[in-house]
Scaffold this motif. Structure first.
Motif, PDB file in Angstrom:
ATOM      1  N   UNK A 158       0.831  -1.204   0.000  1.00 50.80           N
ATOM      2  CA  UNK A 158       0.000   0.000   0.000  1.00 50.80           C
ATOM      3  C   UNK A 158       0.870   1.260   0.000  1.00 50.80           C
ATOM      4  N   UNK A 159       0.587   2.155  -0.907  1.00 52.14           N
ATOM      5  CA  UNK A 159       1.327   3.404  -1.023  1.00 52.14           C
ATOM      6  C   UNK A 159       2.355   3.417  -2.137  1.00 52.14           C
ATOM      7  N   UNK A 160       2.766   2.242  -2.604  1.00 55.32           N
ATOM      8  CA  UNK A 160       3.720   2.219  -3.716  1.00 55.32           C
ATOM      9  C   UNK A 160       3.096   2.862  -4.957  1.00 55.32           C
ATOM     10  N   UNK A 161       3.926   3.588  -5.711  1.00 53.93           N
ATOM     11  CA  UNK A 161       3.401   4.378  -6.831  1.00 53.93           C
ATOM     12  C   UNK A 161       4.405   4.425  -7.972  1.00 53.93           C
ATOM     13  N   UNK A 162       3.876   4.358  -9.203  1.00 53.39           N
ATOM     14  CA  UNK A 162       4.702   4.437 -10.408  1.00 53.39           C
ATOM     15  C   UNK A 162       4.039   5.393 -11.393  1.00 53.39           C
ATOM     16  N   UNK A 163       4.831   6.233 -12.048  1.00 48.95           N
ATOM     17  CA  UNK A 163       4.317   7.146 -13.062  1.00 48.95           C
ATOM     18  C   UNK A 163       5.034   6.868 -14.385  1.00 48.95           C
ATOM     19  N   UNK A 164       4.243   6.747 -15.451  1.00 54.90           N
ATOM     20  CA  UNK A 164       4.764   6.372 -16.761  1.00 54.90           C
ATOM     21  C   UNK A 164       4.386   7.406 -17.819  1.00 54.90           C
ATOM     22  N   UNK A 165       5.228   7.531 -18.834  1.00 57.40           N
ATOM     23  CA  UNK A 165       4.832   8.150 -20.094  1.00 57.40           C
ATOM     24  C   UNK A 165       4.328   7.040 -20.996  1.00 57.40           C
ATOM     25  N   UNK A 166       3.174   7.241 -21.616  1.00 63.93           N
ATOM     26  CA  UNK A 166       2.567   6.196 -22.435  1.00 63.93           C
ATOM     27  C   UNK A 166       2.254   6.740 -23.829  1.00 63.93           C
ATOM     28  N   UNK A 167       2.682   5.996 -24.839  1.00 62.24           N
ATOM     29  CA  UNK A 167       2.441   6.368 -26.231  1.00 62.24           C
ATOM     30  C   UNK A 167       1.730   5.226 -26.943  1.00 62.24           C
ATOM     31  N   UNK A 168       0.643   5.541 -27.643  1.00 62.69           N
ATOM     32  CA  UNK A 168      -0.078   4.557 -28.443  1.00 62.69           C
ATOM     33  C   UNK A 168      -0.247   5.097 -29.857  1.00 62.69           C
ATOM     34  N   UNK A 169       0.021   4.247 -30.843  1.00 63.06           N
ATOM     35  CA  UNK A 169      -0.183   4.613 -32.242  1.00 63.06           C
ATOM     36  C   UNK A 169      -1.065   3.555 -32.885  1.00 63.06           C
ATOM     37  N   UNK A 170      -2.211   3.961 -33.401  1.00 60.01           N
ATOM     38  CA  UNK A 170      -3.125   3.054 -34.104  1.00 60.01           C
ATOM     39  C   UNK A 170      -2.937   3.254 -35.603  1.00 60.01           C
ATOM     40  N   UNK A 171      -2.617   2.170 -36.295  1.00 61.43           N
ATOM     41  CA  UNK A 171      -2.355   2.238 -37.736  1.00 61.43           C
ATOM     42  C   UNK A 171      -3.551   1.716 -38.539  1.00 61.43           C
ATOM     43  N   UNK A 172      -3.864   2.410 -39.610  1.00 58.98           N
ATOM     44  CA  UNK A 172      -4.844   1.970 -40.606  1.00 58.98           C
ATOM     45  C   UNK A 172      -4.266   2.269 -41.982  1.00 58.98           C
ATOM     46  N   UNK A 173      -4.885   1.744 -43.032  1.00 59.29           N
ATOM     47  CA  UNK A 173      -4.412   2.001 -44.393  1.00 59.29           C
ATOM     48  C   UNK A 173      -4.403   3.496 -44.682  1.00 59.29           C
ATOM     49  N   UNK A 174      -5.385   4.202 -44.138  1.00 58.46           N
ATOM     50  CA  UNK A 174      -5.524   5.639 -44.396  1.00 58.46           C
ATOM     51  C   UNK A 174      -4.511   6.491 -43.640  1.00 58.46           C
ATOM     52  N   UNK A 175      -3.831   5.902 -42.640  1.00 59.37           N
ATOM     53  CA  UNK A 175      -2.876   6.675 -41.862  1.00 59.37           C
ATOM     54  C   UNK A 175      -2.769   6.155 -40.444  1.00 59.37           C
ATOM     55  N   UNK A 176      -2.368   7.029 -39.536  1.00 60.12           N
ATOM     56  CA  UNK A 176      -2.201   6.604 -38.151  1.00 60.12           C
ATOM     57  C   UNK A 176      -2.616   7.706 -37.196  1.00 60.12           C
ATOM     58  N   UNK A 177      -2.932   7.299 -35.963  1.00 59.47           N
ATOM     59  CA  UNK A 177      -3.383   8.234 -34.927  1.00 59.47           C
ATOM     60  C   UNK A 177      -2.554   7.991 -33.677  1.00 59.47           C
TER      61      UNK A 177
END
Length: 235
Positions: free
Chosen positions: A40-59
């Protein structure tokens, strides 16, 4: 005189026992749970990156994620359940918003992570390099065999050395299908003893094989990277 001799023997015996205890290597007392220290009390902070790819491009979506252990339940035999609160925000200038909760289950043989109805065997204990196990052995999902690996074998990549001085590290290789004509599926998690999860990376792509506009065209896919930027873990 007899009392003095007995006292000397007692002191020598105690000194021998203390010396023996000090000679035990800390690693010999571990089973691997130190790679995911939950209390209890342990904590972690992250940077998170997500890229969704489709034929039309990416987000692309980038967020910060905070995970904090907020509750513990030890009422079950041989298993301790920890509740982890997950919060998100777009940047340091924005307040945290609670997004979800999940459960980490700890026994002498494994550490499970349960998010909604999905259960994964995050760590199989004891932690031994090249050891394999079924990542979904405690769920109804299809069997997925994963393994422990060292830095040298984890996709032959170089890694950020920021946390390397903290303790031993181990990788869980979930999938290692290198890029080919049809697809790419490489997934791993990186843990450091006394810290926890420091990186989770996933590259899952399906490439165009017929009537493609460009070489290496991605039909669908997802890139995911979650990387530790700060933590507060009790000793």
């Amino acid at each position: 005189m007899k009392v003095i001799v007995n006292s000397i023997i007692l002191v020598c015996t105690c000194s021998f026992l203390i010396s023996c205890k000090e000679d035990i290597e800390p690693a010999a007392l571990r089973n691997g749970s130190e790679f995911l220290p939950v209390s209890i009390g342990n904590e972690w902070i992250y940077n998170q990156t997500e890229i969704a790819y489709e034929i039309s491009g990416f987000d692309t979506t980038t967020t910060q994620v905070r995970e904090r252990v907020v509750a513990m339940d030890s009422s079950l035999t041989d298993v301790v359940n920890f509740t982890v609160e997950q919060s998100t925000r777009l940047s340091d200038a924005v307040n945290w918003q609670v997004a979800s909760h999940y459960v980490v289950k700890v026994s002498n043989n494994w550490i499970l992570t349960q998010k909604e109805n999905k259960i994964s065997t995050t760590l199989d204990l004891p932690v031994v390099l090249d050891r394999t196990w079924d990542y979904y052995s405690h769920s109804n999902a299809a069997s997925t065999i994963v393994r422990y690996s060292s830095n040298d074998d984890a996709f032959s990549q170089s890694f950020d050395p920021i946390f390397d001085e903290v303790g031993d590290e181990v990788f869980v290789i979930i999938s290692d299908i290198e890029q080919n004509i049809v697809n790419q599926n490489q997934q791993y998690e990186r843990y450091i003893a006394g810290v926890g999860l420091v990186e989770k990376k996933s590259i899952i792509l399906e490439f165009c094989t017929v009537n493609c506009q460009t070489s290496g065209q991605i039909n669908t896919g997802r890139f995911f990277n979650k990387k530790l930027i700060s933590y507060n873990v009790a000793d």
